[in-house]
Design an enzyme around this catalytic site. Structure first.
Site, short mmCIF file in Angstrom:
data_model
loop_
_atom_site.label_atom_id
_atom_site.label_comp_id
_atom_site.label_asym_id
_atom_site.label_seq_id
_atom_site.Cartn_x
_atom_site.Cartn_y
_atom_site.Cartn_z
N GLU A 77 8.71 1.01 11.84
CA GLU A 77 9.99 1.83 11.54
C GLU A 77 9.21 3.10 11.50
O GLU A 77 8.72 3.63 10.61
CB GLU A 77 10.59 1.70 10.17
CG GLU A 77 11.36 0.06 10.19
CD GLU A 77 12.12 -0.09 9.16
OE1 GLU A 77 12.12 0.77 7.93
OE2 GLU A 77 12.81 -1.05 9.10
N LYS A 80 0.80 -1.34 0.11
CA LYS A 80 -0.14 -0.14 -0.09
C LYS A 80 0.72 1.33 0.17
O LYS A 80 1.45 1.38 1.07
CB LYS A 80 -0.75 -0.24 1.35
CG LYS A 80 -2.06 0.60 1.00
CD LYS A 80 -2.13 2.03 0.77
CE LYS A 80 -1.79 3.02 2.16
NZ LYS A 80 -1.56 4.44 1.74
N GLU A 122 8.86 15.36 16.37
CA GLU A 122 9.26 15.56 15.03
C GLU A 122 8.80 16.57 14.15
O GLU A 122 7.65 16.34 13.91
CB GLU A 122 9.19 13.92 14.41
CG GLU A 122 9.87 13.62 13.12
CD GLU A 122 9.56 12.28 12.68
OE1 GLU A 122 8.31 12.07 12.48
OE2 GLU A 122 10.57 11.79 12.04
N CYS A 142 13.64 10.42 8.15
CA CYS A 142 13.49 10.04 9.55
C CYS A 142 14.72 10.05 10.27
O CYS A 142 14.78 10.17 11.57
CB CYS A 142 12.78 8.59 9.41
SG CYS A 142 13.88 7.58 8.65
P1 NAD Z 1 2.00 8.35 7.85
O1 NAD Z 1 2.14 7.40 9.22
O2 NAD Z 1 1.21 9.29 8.08
O3 NAD Z 1 1.95 7.36 6.68
C1 NAD Z 1 2.34 6.40 6.48
C2 NAD Z 1 1.61 5.09 5.51
O4 NAD Z 1 0.51 4.66 6.46
C3 NAD Z 1 1.00 5.81 4.47
O5 NAD Z 1 1.09 4.77 3.27
C4 NAD Z 1 -0.42 5.93 4.77
O6 NAD Z 1 -1.26 5.77 3.73
C5 NAD Z 1 -0.36 4.78 5.73
N1 NAD Z 1 -1.47 4.91 6.90
C6 NAD Z 1 -1.81 5.99 7.59
N2 NAD Z 1 -3.12 5.46 8.07
C7 NAD Z 1 -3.14 4.38 8.12
C8 NAD Z 1 -3.89 3.23 8.79
N3 NAD Z 1 -4.78 3.74 9.61
N4 NAD Z 1 -3.98 2.00 8.48
C9 NAD Z 1 -2.96 1.56 7.82
N5 NAD Z 1 -2.00 2.42 6.87
C10 NAD Z 1 -2.20 3.89 7.30
O7 NAD Z 1 3.39 8.73 7.80
P2 NAD Z 1 4.15 9.78 6.70
O8 NAD Z 1 3.55 10.92 7.19
O9 NAD Z 1 3.69 9.25 5.16
O10 NAD Z 1 5.48 9.76 6.77
C11 NAD Z 1 6.40 10.53 7.62
C12 NAD Z 1 6.54 9.58 8.81
O11 NAD Z 1 7.45 8.54 8.50
C13 NAD Z 1 7.68 10.41 9.80
O12 NAD Z 1 7.28 10.15 11.05
C14 NAD Z 1 9.05 9.78 9.63
O13 NAD Z 1 9.92 9.76 10.80
C15 NAD Z 1 8.43 8.26 9.28
N6 NAD Z 1 9.63 7.63 8.46
C16 NAD Z 1 10.34 6.71 9.25
C17 NAD Z 1 11.46 5.84 8.64
C18 NAD Z 1 12.11 4.89 9.42
O14 NAD Z 1 12.74 3.87 8.72
N7 NAD Z 1 12.13 4.82 10.46
C19 NAD Z 1 11.65 6.22 7.23
C20 NAD Z 1 10.92 7.17 6.68
C21 NAD Z 1 10.22 7.94 7.38
#
Ligand code: NAD
Length: 491
Positions: free
Chosen positions: A256, A181, A386, A289
């Site tokens: 993650e 997804k 963050e 991140c």
């Molecule tokens: P997000 O949590 O809003 O979304 C991530 C994914 O989850 C998207 O595909 C979104 O559609 C999906 N999602 C959202 N709600 C959901 C639900 N209820 N059920 C299932 N899927 C759902 O995050 P974002 O804003 O897209 O990304 C930024 C975040 O990601 C930051 O916090 C960043 O630090 C983190 N990040 C972490 C790493 C790591 O390796 N630790 C790497 C990159 C980004």
């Protein structure tokens, strides 16, 4: 149904799902805009319950044959998959730059080669995952890593191609089938991934891509009881929702999550080198991140460090990520621009001192100036939360104990950076509570090494053997060395 194809700067890309080897249009769709100039790129399918169900079913049906191929049988498929990405490297680079605002230079030199390696490296590494044998006095234990089944993979917008392949590589190599997804703010390179998988001849159902929103499609997917694993990269609030849904069916999750990593500069550090690395934290407009966004600098070198960093920041090129000279691109979405600006405005209103930046950049609506704030307290929102934008904070410390206390003084624990004389920096790094920490460097990532965070930054590790530990069911086949006599007294 209408199987439309979007034309993005001359690249043909499907806005639809990819289920069981075929394109499937959504009954509903959402608008997708480019962060570069807010241009409408097109409408992308939203996965319905029936489409999520079909994708999981397809993955379930494809699983036995894919698993039975064995690692050696799957390797040529995954190598071909990587070759297809390589064949269309230019499309992947330009598309993700357009869709997610990732620097084109970074796509070319970092992301696409890594995406290919994510597939080939894990395909190769899976060959080592044959039976491991543990000999004891009583028995021979044949320890196998069996594929777990259908894996849901959910990725964020800041690195869609990199992170999707980072999970797909080990999941597929170890014999699972997947439903991916992609992030709704940057879904297009994941659609191209489906094309690459198709062209490479991956059997139908082995990789399925269902587009859609997190709250809609994502939530539907993670509550499916047929899943064997969920691998998620994204934010803490979403992780909580996913863990709750997964908990209902006891599906193991790898999470993650975000970071607020410390960048420690010791008194004996190479100050110019530290400043050069600190300037990198503005790359991808800070939407990284693992960036070390909290600068913790020894008070005796703070002025020198700030002057050296300022000189570098003044030279940073903010602009269109498709321009190879650009170093700081756009923020992904207007909502995210507001969010980042809100953090800065509240910090300044609360008494923080702005050393530079703090406002929109002239280049365009979704561009922010590289920003540095100081005069902060450890419990300030900007120190604890963050931000995920081009915003760094600076705090000073008088000695190592204080540096460690500041570094450990947030709920996050993803990465870290420590600049200083090597033995000194290494000793201090041992006290920082985090998933990984770079000494006098930044961003060295090796697929063999573990990756993941502690505290709110995540649960579990991926990378190398850790990926296989997560994506596989470990089974112990026990062969006694002497004839076994059944007895109630026996253990
Ligand atoms: P997000 O949590 O809003 O979304 C991530 C994914 O989850 C998207 O595909 C979104 O559609 C999906 N999602 C959202 N709600 C959901 C639900 N209820 N059920 C299932 N899927 C759902 O995050 P974002 O804003 O897209 O990304 C930024 C975040 O990601 C930051 O916090 C960043 O630090 C983190 N990040 C972490 C790493 C790591 O390796 N630790 C790497 C990159 C980004």
């Amino acid at each position: 149904m209408d199987h439309s194809v979007l034309d993005i700067d001359g690249i043909a890309v499907s806005p639809d799902h990819y289920i069981d080897g075929r394109r499937v249009a959504g009954e509903e769709s959402f608008e997708l805009f480019s962060p570069i100039d807010q241009r409408l790129l097109g409408r992308v399918s939203e996965g319905s319950s029936a489409q999520v169900d079909a994708a999981v079913r397809a993955a379930q049906q494809a699983f036995p044959a894919w698993a039975a191929l064995g690692a050696a049988g799957r390797k040529p498929c995954l190598d071909r998959f990587a070759e297809e990405i390589g064949r269309r490297a230019d499309d992947f680079c330009r598309l993700e730059s357009r869709d997610a605002g990732v620097l084109l230079s970074r796509m070319r030199h970092g992301v696409v080669p890594r995406a290919m390696l994510n597939l080939t490296w894990f395909a190769q590494h899976a060959l080592t995952l044959q039976d491991r044998v543990i000999e004891t006095a009583q028995a021979q234990h044949q320890v196998r890593h069996d594929p777990a089944g259908v894996v849901a993979i959910i990725t964020p917008w800041n690195a869609p191609l990199m992170l999707s392949t980072w999970k797909l590589g080990p999941a597929l190599a170890s014999g699972n089938t997947c439903v991916l997804k992609p992030p709704e703010w940057a879904p297009l390179t994941c659609s191209l991934l489906a094309d690459a998988a198709h062209a490479a001849g991956l059997p139908p159902g082995v990789l399925n891509v269902v587009q859609g929103s997190g709250a809609g499609t994502g939530a539907r997917l993670v509550s499916d009881e047929r899943l064997a694993r969920i691998s998620f990269t994204g934010s803490v609030p979403t992780a909580r929702r996913i863990a709750q849904a997964a908990g209902a069916h006891l599906v193991p999750c790898s999470l993650e999550l975000g970071g607020k990593s410390a960048f420690i500069v010791l008194e004996d550090a190479d100050i110019d080198g530290a400043a050069a690395t600190a300037a990198l934290m503005y790359r991808n407009a800070g939407q990284v991140c693992l960036a070390g966004t909290r600068l913790l600098v020894h008070e005796r070198v703070a002025d020198r460090f700030v002057a050296a960093l300022r000189a570098r920041v003044e030279r940073l090129v903010v602009g269109d990520p498709r321009d190879e000279a650009t170093e700081v691109g756009p923020i992904i979405h207007p909502r995210q621009v507001e969010r980042v600006q809100g953090f800065v405005d509240r910090a300044v209103a609360g008494g923080a001192e702005l050393l530079w930046g703090g406002a929109r950049h002239d280049f365009g609506a979704q561009y922010l100036q590289p920003t540095l704030l100081t005069g902060l307290h450890q419990d300030d929102e900007i120190v604890q939360s963050e931000v995920f934008g081009p915003v760094l904070t600076l705090q000073t410390f008088a000695g190592d104990d204080e540096a460690v206390a500041l570094a450990n003084g947030t709920d996050y624990g993803l990465g870290g950076i420590c600049y200083g004389e090597t033995a000194h920096a290494t000793a201090l790094a041992q006290q920082v509570r985090t998933g990984f920490i770079w000494i006098n460097s930044f961003g060295i990532r090796d697929l063999a090494a573990p990756f993941g965070g502690i505290k709110r930054s995540g649960i579990g590790r991926e990378g190398g053997d850790w990926s296989f530990e997560f994506f596989c069911d470990v089974k112990d086949i026990v062969l006694p060395k002497a004839p076994f006599h059944a007895s109630f007294a026996h253990r």
